[in-house]
Design an enzyme around this catalytic site. Structure first.
Site, PDB file in Angstrom:
ATOM      1  CB  SER A 158      -0.891   0.062   1.162  1.00 18.62           C
ATOM      2  OG  SER A 158      -1.594   1.283   1.300  1.00 18.62           O
TER       3      SER A 158
ATOM      4  CE1 TYR B 103      -4.956  -1.933   4.912  1.00 18.06           C
ATOM      5  CE2 TYR B 103      -3.379   0.140   4.349  1.00 18.06           C
ATOM      6  CZ  TYR B 103      -4.230  -0.970   3.884  1.00 18.06           C
ATOM      7  OH  TYR B 103      -4.372  -1.200   2.454  1.00 18.06           O
TER       8      TYR B 103
HETATM    9  N1  LIG Z   1      -8.918  -0.571  -1.671  1.00 18.68           N
HETATM   10  C1  LIG Z   1      -7.681   0.058  -1.811  1.00 18.68           C
HETATM   11  O1  LIG Z   1      -7.759   1.354  -2.050  1.00 18.68           O
HETATM   12  C2  LIG Z   1      -6.600  -0.464  -1.192  1.00 18.68           C
HETATM   13  C3  LIG Z   1      -5.302   0.151  -1.109  1.00 18.68           C
HETATM   14  C4  LIG Z   1      -3.874  -0.232  -1.050  1.00 18.68           C
HETATM   15  C5  LIG Z   1      -4.005  -1.640  -0.542  1.00 18.68           C
HETATM   16  N2  LIG Z   1      -4.999  -2.295  -0.306  1.00 18.68           N
HETATM   17  C6  LIG Z   1      -5.066  -3.598  -0.028  1.00 18.68           C
HETATM   18  O2  LIG Z   1      -5.691  -4.560  -1.160  1.00 18.68           O
HETATM   19  C7  LIG Z   1      -5.843  -5.755  -0.575  1.00 18.68           C
HETATM   20  C8  LIG Z   1      -7.702  -5.874  -1.211  1.00 18.68           C
HETATM   21  O3  LIG Z   1      -8.284  -4.738  -0.510  1.00 18.68           O
HETATM   22  P1  LIG Z   1      -9.815  -4.602  -1.002  1.00 18.68           P
HETATM   23  O4  LIG Z   1      -9.454  -3.071  -1.231  1.00 18.68           O
HETATM   24  O5  LIG Z   1     -10.055  -5.403  -2.198  1.00 18.68           O
HETATM   25  O6  LIG Z   1     -10.363  -5.176   0.137  1.00 18.68           O
HETATM   26  P2  LIG Z   1     -11.973  -5.813   0.262  1.00 18.68           P
HETATM   27  O7  LIG Z   1     -12.954  -5.419  -0.854  1.00 18.68           O
HETATM   28  O8  LIG Z   1     -12.442  -5.527   1.599  1.00 18.68           O
HETATM   29  O9  LIG Z   1     -11.652  -7.392   0.047  1.00 18.68           O
HETATM   30  C9  LIG Z   1     -10.928  -8.072   0.995  1.00 18.68           C
HETATM   31  C10 LIG Z   1     -10.977  -9.476   0.402  1.00 18.68           C
HETATM   32  O10 LIG Z   1     -10.168 -10.250   1.449  1.00 18.68           O
HETATM   33  C11 LIG Z   1     -10.963 -11.158   1.980  1.00 18.68           C
HETATM   34  N3  LIG Z   1     -10.501 -11.671   3.289  1.00 18.68           N
HETATM   35  C12 LIG Z   1     -10.370 -10.876   4.462  1.00 18.68           C
HETATM   36  N4  LIG Z   1      -9.976 -11.423   5.620  1.00 18.68           N
HETATM   37  C13 LIG Z   1      -9.620 -12.568   5.235  1.00 18.68           C
HETATM   38  C14 LIG Z   1      -8.865 -13.819   5.680  1.00 18.68           C
HETATM   39  N5  LIG Z   1      -8.649 -13.944   6.940  1.00 18.68           N
HETATM   40  N6  LIG Z   1      -8.835 -14.818   5.064  1.00 18.68           N
HETATM   41  C15 LIG Z   1      -8.999 -15.008   3.534  1.00 18.68           C
HETATM   42  N7  LIG Z   1      -9.667 -13.831   2.953  1.00 18.68           N
HETATM   43  C16 LIG Z   1      -9.970 -12.868   3.805  1.00 18.68           C
HETATM   44  C17 LIG Z   1     -12.531 -10.733   1.955  1.00 18.68           C
HETATM   45  O11 LIG Z   1     -13.404 -11.876   1.906  1.00 18.68           O
HETATM   46  P3  LIG Z   1     -13.963 -12.485   3.075  1.00 18.68           P
HETATM   47  O12 LIG Z   1     -14.315 -11.484   4.095  1.00 18.68           O
HETATM   48  O13 LIG Z   1     -15.076 -13.427   2.804  1.00 18.68           O
HETATM   49  O14 LIG Z   1     -13.044 -13.376   3.568  1.00 18.68           O
HETATM   50  C18 LIG Z   1     -12.461 -10.203   0.396  1.00 18.68           C
HETATM   51  O15 LIG Z   1     -12.447 -11.196  -0.512  1.00 18.68           O
HETATM   52  C19 LIG Z   1      -5.940  -5.581   0.988  1.00 18.68           C
HETATM   53  O16 LIG Z   1      -4.632  -6.042   1.185  1.00 18.68           O
HETATM   54  C20 LIG Z   1      -5.793  -3.935   1.029  1.00 18.68           C
HETATM   55  O17 LIG Z   1      -5.061  -3.645   2.302  1.00 18.68           O
HETATM   56  C21 LIG Z   1      -6.381  -1.906  -0.736  1.00 18.68           C
END
Ligand SMILES: NC(=O)c1ccc[n+]([C@@H]2O[C@H](COP(=O)([O-])OP(=O)(O)OC[C@H]3O[C@@H](n4cnc5c(N)ncnc54)[C@H](OP(=O)(O)O)[C@@H]3O)[C@@H](O)[C@H]2O)c1
Length: 249
Positions: free
Chosen positions: A140, A153
């Protein structure tokens, strides 16, 4: 040129891929020829996501060490190999520093850092005999830029960027590359609270040179590049995909 980016014959696991960035990356890998296995905890959303891109659904909690290891081993037993691991599952928790509970700090670190370490280690063990592997960690911009309230985080993502470098330094000679992608502000469920906050969205639009939130599909090119032969000599790199946010004041 297309051969360079082809993922034909590659087997990829994407954690946290029932929605958001994980799903978008899984879709891009599948569209470029990889056999894709998608992971998350909630089976209903995961099945629907898998079906929509012709992937296999593999539900498990990445914080469960024994189950995660067995899941990786099972992929090799069913598919013959594991070439690509996208360590993407992640959670968020927001509180003023003085209100943070220890359990919440540990919970975020467990998913966003400790699980990534174990998955990297266990996947690398399975990749070593093939002398080929691609491990891509979702980092990130928050690994290098602090923000109020998201303390665990920021700590976890900074740790994950560091782990990317130490593992790359060690595994490169075995044909295994370890890189990270550092997204900026993407419109996903993780950021629902921020997207719904009009003032915050105005701030993102003003603060980001691209002038808007990113859409999850905009990570596809980065992940396909790092997973492909085109990136064979790219190792330990953090590829920032943030619309210019982290290079501007
Ligand atoms: N969105 C952004 O702007 C952004 C920016 C920088 C980095 N990121 C990073 O990108 C990644 C994805 O983020 P996102 O925004 O796509 O989040 P999201 O929409 O909340 O999706 C998170 C995914 O992770 C799964 N998950 C959560 N806890 C889990 C666990 N213990 N075991 C297995 N699966 C798990 C969730 O499904 P379930 O809840 O069903 O398990 C879901 O499929 C993360 O690492 C986040 O920190 C995101």
């Amino acid at each position: 040129m297309s051969e360079l980016f082809s993922l034909n014959g590659r087997v990829a696991l994407v954690t946290g891929a029932s929605r958001g960035l994980g799903f978008a990356m899984a879709k891009a890998l599948a569209e470029n020829g990889a056999t894709v296995i998608v992971n998350a905890r909630g089976m209903n959303a995961l099945s629907a996501a898998a079906d929509s891109i012709g992937a296999e659904a593999l539900p498990f909690d990445v914080t469960d060490a024994a189950i995660s290891r067995a899941a990786l081993q099972g992929i090799v037993e069913r598919r013959g190999r594991l070439d690509i691991l996208i360590n993407n599952a992640g959670i968020q928790h927001r509180r003023p520093l003085v209100e943070w509970e220890d359990e919440d700090f540990d919970r975020v670190i467990a998913v966003n850092l400790s699980a990534c370490f174990r998955m990297m280690r266990d996947a690398a063990r399975l990749m070593l005999p093939n002398k080929f592997g691609r491990i891509i960690n979702t980092g990130s911009v928050a690994a290098v830029l602090g923000r109020p309230t998201i303390h665990a985080y920021v700590a976890a993502k900074a740790g994950l960027h560091g782990l990317t470098r130490s593992a790359a330094a060690e595994m490169g000679r075995h044909g295994i590359t370890i890189n990270a992608i550092a997204p900026g502000y993407f419109a996903t469920e993780l950021n629902t609270a921020l997207i719904n906050d009009e003032a915050f969205t105005k701030w993102v639009e003003a603060r980001t040179p691209a002038g808007r939130w990113a859409q999850p599909e905009e990570l596809g090119g980065a992940v396909v590049f790092l997973a492909s032969n085109a990136a064979a000599y790219v190792n330990g790199h953090v590829l920032t995909v943030d619309g210019g946010l982290s290079v501007s004041l």
